[in-house]
Write an enzyme that holds these catalytic residues in place. Sequence first.
Site, PDB file in Angstrom:
ATOM      1  N   CYS A 338       0.837  -1.205   0.000  1.00  0.00           N
ATOM      2  CA  CYS A 338       0.000   0.000   0.000  1.00  0.00           C
ATOM      3  C   CYS A 338       0.872   1.254   0.000  1.00  0.00           C
ATOM      4  O   CYS A 338       1.549   1.523  -0.976  1.00  0.00           O
ATOM      5  CB  CYS A 338      -0.983  -0.031   1.159  1.00  0.00           C
ATOM      6  SG  CYS A 338      -2.406   1.065   0.905  1.00  0.00           S
ATOM      7  N   HIS A 428      -3.829  -5.265   1.199  1.00  0.00           N
ATOM      8  CA  HIS A 428      -3.577  -5.694   2.570  1.00  0.00           C
ATOM      9  C   HIS A 428      -4.104  -7.118   2.723  1.00  0.00           C
ATOM     10  O   HIS A 428      -5.083  -7.511   2.086  1.00  0.00           O
ATOM     11  CB  HIS A 428      -4.291  -4.788   3.566  1.00  0.00           C
ATOM     12  CG  HIS A 428      -3.813  -3.372   3.552  1.00  0.00           C
ATOM     13  ND1 HIS A 428      -2.548  -3.003   3.940  1.00  0.00           N
ATOM     14  CD2 HIS A 428      -4.446  -2.216   3.189  1.00  0.00           C
ATOM     15  CE1 HIS A 428      -2.413  -1.698   3.824  1.00  0.00           C
ATOM     16  NE2 HIS A 428      -3.543  -1.203   3.374  1.00  0.00           N
TER      17      HIS A 428
END
Length: 519
Positions: A338, A428
């Site tokens: 991310c 994630h």
Amino acid sequence: MKGALLVAGTTSDAGKSVVVAGICRMLARRGVRVAPFKAQNMSNNSVVTLDGGEIGRAQALQARACGLEPSVRFNPVLLKPGSDRRSQLVVRGRAVGTVGAADYIRHRRELRAVVAAELAALRAEFDVVICEGAGSPAEINLRATDLANMGLARAARLPVLLVGDIDRGGVLAHLFGTLAILEPEDQRLISGFVINKFRGARELLRPGLDRLTELTGRPTVGVLPYAEDLWIDAEDSLGTLADAPVGRPSPPVGTEWLTVAAVRLPRISNSTDVEALACEPGVAVRWVSDPSRLAGADLVVVPGSKATVSDLRWLRRTGIADALRARAAAGGPILGICGGYQMLGTRIIDHVESDVGEVEGLGLFDLTIEFAESKVLRRSAGCAEGITVHGYEIHHGRVVHRGDPAWLTVEGEPEGSARGAVWGTHLHGLLESDQLRRSWLRTVAVAAGRTGFVVAEDISVDAVRSAQLDLLADLVEDHLDIAELERLLSTGAPTDLPTLATDAVPAGGPATRQDMGVI
């Protein structure tokens, strides 16, 4: 059984989250329809729910303990700190703006109504709702705007169990002092104490517990022993201390260990992503914050961030950025997740999170990221190397140029980047896909020259998480007074609880035992 109660803590990280998860799992195993609730959370560890919002990761774990899918109902207000003074405000799973202390005060009436409505709906639907406080109710400077501690307990007439962490020292004083500093109406809802992480002989603690009951008129409902195997799904960044190990590394299957250095960013988010690696035998994961710790690692992970540009500056200031570039040039494995993935690119254009415009990335990928006002929130499924993967996305940054091959395919679209031994993704939870994690770790081991490292074939992160929830439930069953818990749920706080006379302390002088006595 029908009712609700609040689990509060003397401090942050006192054990509220795990106690709630343990109670929820214990009740669910008994066939009770139970749900978790945290009115307001402050954490950058969040997950995407089935209803398309985001909540604190601890509430997702608690939902799992109840046998439920995560829902925004379980955590209607979430604050995600982006700096020391400003946080993103997420209401019912959706970001509605950025607030400081003064802004938050202006929102309190609306947020109080949201919290009350969600809790009332859950209590109507479920037999039991176990609520978790936030921080500590002793933060009396915040009492006027409190939504999650005594403000919630007073509004909903909830009995409160107060948890203290004995590992921190002074737990009896923490419990007594937290009660004493509250105003009388709040005190009357504190119905009992729970001591967390106890080690040693219980008989040595007994005189202190007896005296605490004498002073406060309240029982200690449970003393939960320290359990070193409880570590997965940390509530927030308090558990990600620099130079600290992640989890409890188990011996390798082969002849060599694989070492992982996870960069402890100042505004780290979803630090739990590396926990899947720590579940593997022979994989030793450690948080690091200086470049010297990267040198001997077989793999470096740059995790997510709630302040990508600010944390990128920190990488440069500490020398970690130069160490990452040198590592990539030498073929050393690196993974960016991310915000960490975004930092590894060439350019970041940010008029949203930091409002600094265009900044130069580390240049490990041919990648341009541009931040948008709306946040990507989705649970995703895809594949890599023919392996099915799952994860979730929470980010403002969009890929507007990708010059390297995509690492994954998600929902039919290219995702992430791969260049040599450097990988990046917005997903994630990707490493919880067991088959992909195993395959990828074999590739990492080869790139790192760890020919003696062997990947275990039977590790399931899902099973590890379930086992930890069952361990929590066992601890609750064995060390909490379940009859007292059921009584509090059924009848509420006792009506005859005494209060401590804090207003009797002489001005300018210390309190005597009489001054602080039970009235």
